[in-house]
Scaffold this active site. Sequence first.
Site, PDB file in Angstrom:
ATOM      1  CE1 TYR A  87      -4.161   1.541  -0.017  1.00  0.00           C
ATOM      2  CE2 TYR A  87      -3.422   2.785   1.888  1.00  0.00           C
ATOM      3  CZ  TYR A  87      -4.336   2.578   0.884  1.00  0.00           C
ATOM      4  OH  TYR A  87      -5.421   3.400   0.771  1.00  0.00           O
ATOM      5  CG  ASN A 163     -16.462   1.246   1.350  1.00  0.00           C
ATOM      6  OD1 ASN A 163     -16.658   0.196   1.953  1.00  0.00           O
ATOM      7  ND2 ASN A 163     -15.388   1.415   0.583  1.00  0.00           N
ATOM      8  CB  SER A 190     -18.369  -2.232  -4.932  1.00  0.00           C
ATOM      9  OG  SER A 190     -18.580  -0.880  -5.352  1.00  0.00           O
ATOM     10  CB  VAL A 192     -17.540   2.677  -3.389  1.00  0.00           C
ATOM     11  CG1 VAL A 192     -17.596   4.033  -4.094  1.00  0.00           C
ATOM     12  CG2 VAL A 192     -16.450   2.695  -2.333  1.00  0.00           C
ATOM     13  NE  ARG A 212     -18.709 -11.040 -11.686  1.00  0.00           N
ATOM     14  CZ  ARG A 212     -18.277 -11.661 -10.598  1.00  0.00           C
ATOM     15  NH1 ARG A 212     -17.013 -11.653 -10.286  1.00  0.00           N
ATOM     16  NH2 ARG A 212     -19.137 -12.275  -9.800  1.00  0.00           N
ATOM     17  CG  PHE A 307     -11.251  10.391  -4.911  1.00  0.00           C
ATOM     18  CD1 PHE A 307     -11.092  11.691  -4.443  1.00  0.00           C
ATOM     19  CD2 PHE A 307     -11.778   9.438  -4.041  1.00  0.00           C
ATOM     20  CE1 PHE A 307     -11.451  12.041  -3.139  1.00  0.00           C
ATOM     21  CE2 PHE A 307     -12.140   9.768  -2.742  1.00  0.00           C
ATOM     22  CZ  PHE A 307     -11.985  11.079  -2.295  1.00  0.00           C
TER      23      PHE A 307
END
Length: 382
Positions: A87, A163, A190, A192, A212, A307
């Site tokens: 990360y 989120n 998701s 978010v 998907r 972002f």
Amino acid sequence: MLSSTKYIARTAQRSVNATRVSTIKTKRFYSIPTEANVCRYTEHGEPLKVLKRVREKLPAVGKHDVVVKMHFAPINPSDFNMIEGSYAILPKLPAIGGNEGVGEVVAVGDLVRDLKPKDLVLPATPGFGTWRDYAVCPSTEVLKLPESAKDVKKEYLASLSVNPCTALRLLKDFEHLKEGDVIVQNGASSQVGMCVVQLAHARGIKTINILRENGLNYNEHVEHLKAYGADIVLDSAFYRKPEFKRLVTDLPKPKLALNCVGGSNATEMVRKLATGGTMVTYGNMSRRPVTVPTSQFIFKDVTLKGFWLSKWIKEHSVDERMNMYSELIDLMKVQKPGEGLRIWTETQKFSKFEDAIQAPENELKRRAGGGFRRKIQMNLQL
């Protein structure tokens, strides 16, 4: 009859015995633990291999410190990335896992004035280490939530700072969106994506949501998204077909595209943008690059941006951050389908953290079979 002082002391002792927590007394007469269970790692690597749940002695409470009882902490992909060492922000080793969670102040140092027992708090910065049942830290390392937060489920508050905040910033910071405008997003199921649907619906912004291709129980996904405010839900294959144009004939072209998938999926979203529109990338689940035809820049003047919430937090004041939390908390208090803001969670016991760590992968498998993505959390007091 017992005096009030003796009654309180005996009640406190019974509570301590019931929870099997060793305690000491601060100068302010609050009972605080002397030890804590923590999920620690001393080197980077695969989470299940390097994480160890251990019991450690808590440091002494300084004049500027607070003692926080942690209630719930989610398990996010970024948590795993930190543990693996991949990360962008890495805590100093040894470290405690977890960046997000909600806790309750149980004691404060003598010079702490802005926090008091029973205040609900969130970590002030990434790398706090939320995977523990108690923490002693400087008061500046946590942020006090408004009193209105006490009317919201702690499970929701534990997932407030990533989120929902990402979704809010995506809708507010890149295009001036007004009622009747249209946005398009992939990764719509998701956490978010679901927050985007709900927040956009609350403002009268219409959403085109891409799922998907070849997902099982597709109709169930569609109904779930629409129940919480989605306007159009379709799979990525249909989005590329000419029939899509007929479906959206009565809608203006999207001013904003939100991309967390990448690859050809993102390319198609750019093609559907209005002239002068913007695509914001905040994730890359496919691990494929975003490729955009030159013509989209020349003839449509599209803009591509990225972002990262951690960067936003670093560049904005605490007051701005607290205003954002307050706005989302107010929406979380409204719990009706199609109104307010809801978070889907699944709770695991901290005492069985190995199962909890594997739960996100199991959730992805279930989601492939038609289930909806849930935020996996640990109850840190179980």
